[in-house]
Write a protein that holds these residues in place. Structure first.
Motif, PDB file in Angstrom:
ATOM      1  N   PHE A 166      -6.536   4.569  -2.198  1.00 26.39           N
ATOM      2  CA  PHE A 166      -6.440   4.220  -0.916  1.00 26.39           C
ATOM      3  C   PHE A 166      -7.450   3.430  -0.334  1.00 26.39           C
ATOM      4  O   PHE A 166      -7.980   3.183   0.766  1.00 26.39           O
ATOM      5  CB  PHE A 166      -6.025   5.416   0.272  1.00 26.39           C
ATOM      6  CG  PHE A 166      -4.830   6.067  -0.344  1.00 26.39           C
ATOM      7  CD1 PHE A 166      -3.572   5.443   0.159  1.00 26.39           C
ATOM      8  CD2 PHE A 166      -4.570   7.085  -0.752  1.00 26.39           C
ATOM      9  CE1 PHE A 166      -2.213   5.722   0.177  1.00 26.39           C
ATOM     10  CE2 PHE A 166      -3.303   7.887  -1.010  1.00 26.39           C
ATOM     11  CZ  PHE A 166      -1.997   6.925  -0.454  1.00 26.39           C
ATOM     12  N   SER A 167      -8.464   3.057  -1.390  1.00 31.43           N
ATOM     13  CA  SER A 167      -9.581   2.338  -0.961  1.00 31.43           C
ATOM     14  C   SER A 167      -9.594   1.161  -0.307  1.00 31.43           C
ATOM     15  O   SER A 167      -8.874   0.165  -0.936  1.00 31.43           O
ATOM     16  CB  SER A 167     -10.591   2.103  -2.421  1.00 31.43           C
ATOM     17  OG  SER A 167     -11.598   1.174  -2.015  1.00 31.43           O
ATOM     18  N   PRO A 168     -10.024   0.809   0.864  1.00 31.63           N
ATOM     19  CA  PRO A 168      -9.909  -0.672   1.446  1.00 31.63           C
ATOM     20  C   PRO A 168     -10.879  -1.728   0.582  1.00 31.63           C
ATOM     21  O   PRO A 168     -10.308  -2.796   0.560  1.00 31.63           O
ATOM     22  CB  PRO A 168     -10.563  -0.243   2.856  1.00 31.63           C
ATOM     23  CG  PRO A 168     -11.449   0.958   2.750  1.00 31.63           C
ATOM     24  CD  PRO A 168     -10.942   1.811   1.639  1.00 31.63           C
ATOM     25  N   LYS A 169     -11.686  -1.099  -0.120  1.00 31.38           N
ATOM     26  CA  LYS A 169     -12.204  -2.089  -1.061  1.00 31.38           C
ATOM     27  C   LYS A 169     -11.625  -2.743  -1.906  1.00 31.38           C
ATOM     28  O   LYS A 169     -11.929  -3.754  -2.898  1.00 31.38           O
ATOM     29  CB  LYS A 169     -13.678  -1.417  -1.649  1.00 31.38           C
ATOM     30  CG  LYS A 169     -14.720  -0.867  -0.512  1.00 31.38           C
ATOM     31  CD  LYS A 169     -16.074  -0.424  -1.372  1.00 31.38           C
ATOM     32  CE  LYS A 169     -16.848  -0.012  -0.260  1.00 31.38           C
ATOM     33  NZ  LYS A 169     -18.063   0.760  -0.847  1.00 31.38           N
ATOM     34  N   ARG A 170     -10.351  -2.052  -2.404  1.00 33.93           N
ATOM     35  CA  ARG A 170      -9.611  -2.472  -3.593  1.00 33.93           C
ATOM     36  C   ARG A 170      -8.623  -3.707  -2.939  1.00 33.93           C
ATOM     37  O   ARG A 170      -7.616  -4.205  -3.474  1.00 33.93           O
ATOM     38  CB  ARG A 170      -8.727  -1.707  -4.346  1.00 33.93           C
ATOM     39  CG  ARG A 170      -9.899  -0.634  -5.191  1.00 33.93           C
ATOM     40  CD  ARG A 170      -9.199   0.528  -5.781  1.00 33.93           C
ATOM     41  NE  ARG A 170      -8.399   0.024  -6.899  1.00 33.93           N
ATOM     42  CZ  ARG A 170      -6.907   0.203  -6.859  1.00 33.93           C
ATOM     43  NH1 ARG A 170      -6.415   0.803  -6.060  1.00 33.93           N
ATOM     44  NH2 ARG A 170      -6.265  -0.091  -7.779  1.00 33.93           N
ATOM     45  N   LYS A 171      -8.465  -3.530  -1.712  1.00 34.25           N
ATOM     46  CA  LYS A 171      -7.401  -4.551  -1.070  1.00 34.25           C
ATOM     47  C   LYS A 171      -7.646  -5.803  -1.447  1.00 34.25           C
ATOM     48  O   LYS A 171      -8.834  -6.471  -1.266  1.00 34.25           O
ATOM     49  CB  LYS A 171      -7.299  -4.345   0.424  1.00 34.25           C
ATOM     50  CG  LYS A 171      -6.550  -3.167   0.824  1.00 34.25           C
ATOM     51  CD  LYS A 171      -6.347  -3.145   2.323  1.00 34.25           C
ATOM     52  CE  LYS A 171      -5.558  -2.115   2.888  1.00 34.25           C
ATOM     53  NZ  LYS A 171      -5.938  -1.648   4.069  1.00 34.25           N
ATOM     54  N   VAL A 172      -6.626  -6.751  -1.661  1.00 33.62           N
ATOM     55  CA  VAL A 172      -6.713  -8.134  -2.039  1.00 33.62           C
ATOM     56  C   VAL A 172      -5.736  -8.935  -0.927  1.00 33.62           C
ATOM     57  O   VAL A 172      -4.489  -8.428  -0.745  1.00 33.62           O
ATOM     58  CB  VAL A 172      -6.029  -8.057  -3.567  1.00 33.62           C
ATOM     59  CG1 VAL A 172      -6.137  -9.875  -4.078  1.00 33.62           C
ATOM     60  CG2 VAL A 172      -6.969  -7.488  -4.470  1.00 33.62           C
TER      61      VAL A 172
END
Lengths: 279, 256
Positions: free
Chosen positions: A263-269
């Motif tokens: 659920f990491s927002p840093k992984r969102k593309v």
């Protein structure tokens, strides 16, 4: 879980050890993760384990052996990586393999049953003594206190060690201080979490928090929360499922890391549609 | 030492078997803007590290801001020296933003057991405004482009309120537009604050017009030095780089 179990001294000790271990390991873990020192931490953990085994073999307090070995390994690794005489991976790998070799050597030389030695492998939070707890509490207070007092210096070193040096911060002292803090934390948590598992409790909560925020202060708070949850939930799982406590704590922390990564927002593309709308 | 802020005498620096500086002597006056050029491995970066006390002399002496560098006072001198290195690779997930990174410049002068004041945070915001980075102040430092990162590094050096400004190839590995912006910024800062500035560069066309002196380094030595006009000649540069180099007759006016 029935609350009657909480009346027992051993369970109260275990809960307090989980609280202190969760806080200390997570604080140190944040610095290890953000400075990309994960392998150094593994090496120091194994050194502490070897030192504790030496203590058991020669008949002195294993915590003293663990402390001496972990501090010595930090003192060896620091200059080796700093001077660049060897590639950091190579120098850490050499110290790591030496420590592992020593651990097995001391274990092999130990006469009789090795129950106590084997318990250091996986630890047992349920057998933590008052003395262990006091050591852990003092370590927690010291590590948290140092992290607060030297927060800005540590932040500068995390930002970039060369930059910290260039603005007049004693970056080398701060870096070695962090290595020694890792050694002390591992020593203090050895009895409850175990020599082979302790490092996961340092790494997982911090790595999970790293996935969730771009603020160092928030990362510290999230990591501490994850560390405590890992210890207490692992302890509960260990009690309910009759599984080894150290392993249960580490698996809980790994699950938290898995969820944080998912659920990491840093992984969102950004999707193509969002890009098109933004454009 | 009258107007001299930097004095180096017969400096020798060695990295194991390699001698990076071989008997370098140099004097720099207060407020001078000095360009340093030369091929790779000429000792340019080493010279800057000697000045900020990070490079260790195995022979010779160096005085910076009136103090002789002795290995113990480097940390105090660095608080008065702004240093901008080449673009570092930064972890994009690093939990530190641009504003916090710039504040790091204050930490050395602030000292241990003291926290940044509101006035210092305001100073950081003002410097970010000056370098045109105010809109990116809350962005994670690892999310900046090379040019933006260098502007943040310059801002960090400025909040340090340095007396000497050392710039080690600040425009390396960044695009021409960003290079031009950064050189304009350096020029503006020198005009505004009159700091003693030493700029190491490979880009001869980017040397600012206020450059008082150009130092040409080769094989760990100061090979030649003089006014930019006398040094930026085809024969001199071709000898320096041991390859044909076109002369740069005009220095582009970057700052309007």
């Amino acid at each position: 879980m029935g609350t009657s179990i909480l009346q027992y001294q051993f369970m109260q000790n275990a809960i307090l050890a989980g609280l202190c271990g969760g806080i200390t390991c997570s604080v140190v873990g944040v610095f290890v993760v953000t400075m990309h020192l994960s392998f150094i931490g593994v090496c120091i953990a194994h050194a502490a384990f070897a030192g504790a085994l030496l203590g058991l073999w020669l008949g002195f307090n294993p915590l003293i052996g663990a402390l001496l070995f972990s501090l010595a390994s930090a003192a060896i690794i620091g200059p080796m990586t700093d001077r660049g005489e060897l590639n950091p991976d190579t120098s850490i790998g050499i110290v790591f393999s030496l420590m592992l070799g020593l651990a097995f050597l001391f274990m092999g030389l130990m006469p009789g049953a090795r129950t106590e030695a084997l318990s250091l492998f996986w630890g047992s939070i349920l057998t933590v003594t008052r003395q262990d707890l006091v050591f852990l509490a003092v370590t927690t207070a010291a590590i948290v206190g140092l992290a607060v007092i030297f927060y800005k210096e540590i932040q500068a070193v995390i930002c970039h060690r060369e930059v910290a040096l260039a603005v007049g911060i004693p970056a080398t002292v701060v870096f070695y201080g962090l290595l020694f803090s890792t050694g002390v934390t591992i020593t203090a948590s050895l009895q409850s979490i175990g020599g082979l598992l302790i490092y996961s409790l340092i790494l997982n909560p911090a790595a999970a928090a790293y996935q969730l925020t771009y603020s160092l202060k928030r990362m510290l708070l999230i990591a501490i929360a994850f560390g405590i949850i890992s210890c207490w939930a692992g302890l509960a799982a260990s009690y309910l499922l009759d599984t080894p406590s150290g392993a249960s704590i580490v698996i809980t922390s790994s699950v938290i890391f898995g969820l944080a990564t998912a659920f990491s927002p840093k992984r969102k593309v950004k999707r193509w549609r969002q890009v098109r709308l933004a454009g | 030492m009258d107007n001299t802020v930097i004095k180096i005498q017969d400096a020798v620096v060695s990295y194991r078997e390699d001698v990076a500086l071989q008997g370098v002597s140099l004097e720099v006056r207060k407020g001078e803007f000095i360009g340093i050029i030369g091929p790779n491995g000429a000792g340019k970066t080493t010279l800057l590290t000697v000045l900020n006390g990070l490079g260790k002399l195995i022979h010779g002496q160096a005085w910076v801001l009136g103090s002789q560098l002795n290995g113990r006072n480097g940390i105090n001198l660095r608080k008065c020296i702004g240093y901008v290195a080449q673009v570092h690779s930064i972890d994009p997930r690093l939990p530190i933003n641009v504003r916090e990174t710039v504040m790091v410049g204050c930490y050395g002068r602030l000292g241990l057991f003291r926290w940044p004041t509101r006035a210092q945070w305001e100073a950081v915001d003002n410097v970010l405004e000056m370098v045109g980075m105010a809109h990116l102040s809350r962005r994670p430092i690892g999310h900046l482009s090379g040019g933006e990162y260098q502007k943040a590094a310059i801002a960090r050096a400025l909040v340090q309120q340095p007396e000497i400004f050392l710039l080690d190839e600040p425009t390396a590995s960044i695009d021409p537009k960003a290079q031009r912006e950064i050189m304009s910024l350096i020029q503006l800062i020198h005009k505004e604050y009159h700091m003693t500035t030493l700029l190491v560069t490979h880009d001869l066309k980017q040397l600012p017009p206020m450059c008082h002196r150009l130092i040409l380094m080769k094989e760990g030595k100061i090979w030649k030095q003089g006014s930019p006009e006398s040094m930026l000649r085809e024969d001199v540069l071709s000898q320096l780089y041991e390859a044909p180099v076109a002369a740069t007759n005009e220095i582009a006016p970057l700052c309007s």
